[in-house]
Design a protein around this motif. Structure first.
Motif, PDB file in Angstrom:
ATOM      1  N   LYS A 125       2.217   6.051  -7.270  1.00 28.64           N
ATOM      2  CA  LYS A 125       1.123   6.781  -7.906  1.00 28.64           C
ATOM      3  C   LYS A 125       1.387   8.282  -7.877  1.00 28.64           C
ATOM      4  O   LYS A 125       1.151   8.995  -8.866  1.00 28.64           O
ATOM      5  N   LYS A 126       1.889   8.767  -6.730  1.00 29.98           N
ATOM      6  CA  LYS A 126       2.174  10.201  -6.603  1.00 29.98           C
ATOM      7  C   LYS A 126       3.287  10.631  -7.555  1.00 29.98           C
ATOM      8  O   LYS A 126       3.247  11.714  -8.137  1.00 29.98           O
ATOM      9  N   LYS A 127       4.299   9.778  -7.705  1.00 28.01           N
ATOM     10  CA  LYS A 127       5.453  10.120  -8.536  1.00 28.01           C
ATOM     11  C   LYS A 127       5.248   9.761 -10.008  1.00 28.01           C
ATOM     12  O   LYS A 127       6.043  10.151 -10.864  1.00 28.01           O
ATOM     13  N   ASP A 128       4.196   8.998 -10.290  1.00 25.23           N
ATOM     14  CA  ASP A 128       3.902   8.566 -11.653  1.00 25.23           C
ATOM     15  C   ASP A 128       5.069   7.781 -12.262  1.00 25.23           C
ATOM     16  O   ASP A 128       5.442   7.969 -13.420  1.00 25.23           O
ATOM     17  N   TYR A 129       5.654   6.890 -11.453  1.00 26.63           N
ATOM     18  CA  TYR A 129       6.747   6.055 -11.941  1.00 26.63           C
ATOM     19  C   TYR A 129       6.194   4.835 -12.680  1.00 26.63           C
ATOM     20  O   TYR A 129       5.140   4.304 -12.342  1.00 26.63           O
ATOM     21  N   ALA A 151       0.835  -1.206   0.000  1.00 23.62           N
ATOM     22  CA  ALA A 151       0.000   0.000   0.000  1.00 23.62           C
ATOM     23  C   ALA A 151       0.870   1.255   0.000  1.00 23.62           C
ATOM     24  O   ALA A 151       0.587   2.219  -0.726  1.00 23.62           O
ATOM     25  N   GLU A 152       1.936   1.233   0.806  1.00 24.27           N
ATOM     26  CA  GLU A 152       2.851   2.379   0.855  1.00 24.27           C
ATOM     27  C   GLU A 152       3.556   2.567  -0.481  1.00 24.27           C
ATOM     28  O   GLU A 152       3.708   3.690  -0.967  1.00 24.27           O
ATOM     29  N   GLN A 153       3.996   1.456  -1.071  1.00 21.13           N
ATOM     30  CA  GLN A 153       4.681   1.544  -2.362  1.00 21.13           C
ATOM     31  C   GLN A 153       3.745   2.073  -3.445  1.00 21.13           C
ATOM     32  O   GLN A 153       4.126   2.934  -4.244  1.00 21.13           O
ATOM     33  N   MET A 154       2.523   1.535  -3.472  1.00 21.37           N
ATOM     34  CA  MET A 154       1.568   1.961  -4.492  1.00 21.37           C
ATOM     35  C   MET A 154       1.243   3.448  -4.354  1.00 21.37           C
ATOM     36  O   MET A 154       1.121   4.165  -5.351  1.00 21.37           O
ATOM     37  N   ASP A 155       1.114   3.897  -3.117  1.00 17.98           N
ATOM     38  CA  ASP A 155       0.813   5.307  -2.870  1.00 17.98           C
ATOM     39  C   ASP A 155       1.948   6.195  -3.372  1.00 17.98           C
ATOM     40  O   ASP A 155       1.712   7.208  -4.046  1.00 17.98           O
ATOM     41  N   PHE A 156       3.185   5.800  -3.065  1.00 19.83           N
ATOM     42  CA  PHE A 156       4.350   6.576  -3.503  1.00 19.83           C
ATOM     43  C   PHE A 156       4.474   6.568  -5.029  1.00 19.83           C
ATOM     44  O   PHE A 156       4.687   7.613  -5.656  1.00 19.83           O
ATOM     45  N   PRO A 210      16.052   7.947 -10.432  1.00 16.15           N
ATOM     46  CA  PRO A 210      15.417   9.254 -10.202  1.00 16.15           C
ATOM     47  C   PRO A 210      16.009   9.982  -8.996  1.00 16.15           C
ATOM     48  O   PRO A 210      16.522   9.355  -8.063  1.00 16.15           O
ATOM     49  N   LYS A 211      15.911  11.275  -9.019  1.00 17.89           N
ATOM     50  CA  LYS A 211      16.383  12.106  -7.910  1.00 17.89           C
ATOM     51  C   LYS A 211      15.413  12.008  -6.731  1.00 17.89           C
ATOM     52  O   LYS A 211      14.203  11.932  -6.909  1.00 17.89           O
ATOM     53  N   PRO A 225      12.373   3.235 -16.721  1.00 16.60           N
ATOM     54  CA  PRO A 225      12.198   4.513 -17.435  1.00 16.60           C
ATOM     55  C   PRO A 225      11.133   4.390 -18.523  1.00 16.60           C
ATOM     56  O   PRO A 225      11.051   3.375 -19.214  1.00 16.60           O
ATOM     57  N   TYR A 226      10.318   5.417 -18.677  1.00 14.68           N
ATOM     58  CA  TYR A 226       9.239   5.373 -19.663  1.00 14.68           C
ATOM     59  C   TYR A 226       9.757   5.232 -21.085  1.00 14.68           C
ATOM     60  O   TYR A 226       9.129   4.606 -21.933  1.00 14.68           O
ATOM     61  N   GLU A 227      10.925   5.805 -21.361  1.00 15.88           N
ATOM     62  CA  GLU A 227      11.446   5.750 -22.722  1.00 15.88           C
ATOM     63  C   GLU A 227      11.827   4.337 -23.155  1.00 15.88           C
ATOM     64  O   GLU A 227      12.046   4.075 -24.328  1.00 15.88           O
ATOM     65  N   ASN A 228      11.881   3.390 -22.176  1.00 10.67           N
ATOM     66  CA  ASN A 228      12.238   2.022 -22.517  1.00 10.67           C
ATOM     67  C   ASN A 228      11.020   1.165 -22.818  1.00 10.67           C
ATOM     68  O   ASN A 228      11.140  -0.029 -23.045  1.00 10.67           O
TER      69      ASN A 228
END
Length: 256
Positions: free
Chosen positions: A92-96, A85-90, A211-212, A252-255
């Motif tokens: 989702k917020k970062k759109d990774y 749940a914590e991972q999904m929340d993070f 990511p930073k 990464p999205y570009e991959n």
């Protein structure tokens, strides 16, 4: 004459109760036999009852062990759900973009050394070398260093071979390295940069695939002596690697 003698003998035996005389030993024997029979019966009933009690006790122990295992599995499931749940929340917020993966083993044969962790996702899932893996609220677990068809190998940040570009404080930058799989050291920090115990070290973003801002550890101690070219910070890790079960591998999205 003989008949009279027989009649007299019968009358004599009747009056002296000779039949009771012969019957007494028989009654004594019968009573003793009955008493011993009861004791033997009770003896076997005792052991039969004891055997049943032991079997019942073994059954109760087995049931108790099963309940303990079920409780442990339930506890693990709850912890996994919380972590997820914590991972999904993070994420989702970062759109990774990410792939969830389970830890299925480790490369070290030493029970006291983690080594590299083996994950159940590989090339078929889009995993490549250099991709970071995170847990919880964006805590960096390590980098992928080797990929096979359906598994990959995670070099955790505590490992001596691990090096992560990091920043701490306002603008202090350095390299975080593992220290014997126990702690972390942030090295090569310029002496004019201000850092303090309690500061959070995060990824600096200088590595293209990482990511930073991913959390690495908290500064516990700062080492700097006159004449040193760089400051050094000792970090406490944020992850319990001994109980690490699920990670999110960032892609990464570009991959895609």
């Amino acid at each position: 004459m003989f008949l009279i003698l027989v009649v007299l003998l019968l009358i004599f035996f009747h009056y002296i109760n000779l039949s009771g005389f012969f019957r007494a030993p028989f009654i004594f024997f019968q009573r003793n036999f009955f008493s011993r029979s009861l004791k033997i019966k009770n003896f076997f009933e005792f052991f039969s009852s004891k055997k049943e009690l032991m079997e019942e006790n073994d059954n109760l122990k087995k049931i108790n062990q099963e309940l303990l295992l079920e409780n442990k599995d339930l506890k693990i499931s709850r912890e996994e759900n919380k972590i997820l749940a914590e991972q999904m929340d993070f994420l989702k917020k970062k759109d990774y973009n990410y792939v969830l993966s389970r830890v299925v083993g480790k490369t070290s044969v030493d029970p006291f050394v983690l080594g590299n962790l083996i994950l159940d996702k590989g090339a078929d899932d889009g995993i490549k070398e250099g991709y970071p893996a995170i847990v919880n609220q964006g805590f960096l677990a390590g980098k992928i260093i080797k990929v096979e068809k359906d598994i990959s190998y995670l070099n955790i940040i505590l490992d001596n071979q691990s090096m992560i570009a990091a920043s701490a404080g306002n603008d202090a930058e350095g390299i975080v390295k593992g220290e014997h799989q126990l702690s972390l050291v942030m090295d090569f920090i310029l002496p004019d940069k201000k850092i303090e115990p309690g500061d959070l070290a995060v990824t600096s973003g200088l590595e293209s695939l990482i990511p930073k801002g991913l959390a690495i550890g908290k500064i516990r101690e700062i080492k700097f002596n006159p004449g040193d070219f760089f400051q050094k910070a000792i970090l406490d890790p944020l992850i319990d690697f001994d109980n690490l079960q699920i990670v999110s591998i960032l892609i990464p999205y570009e991959n895609n």
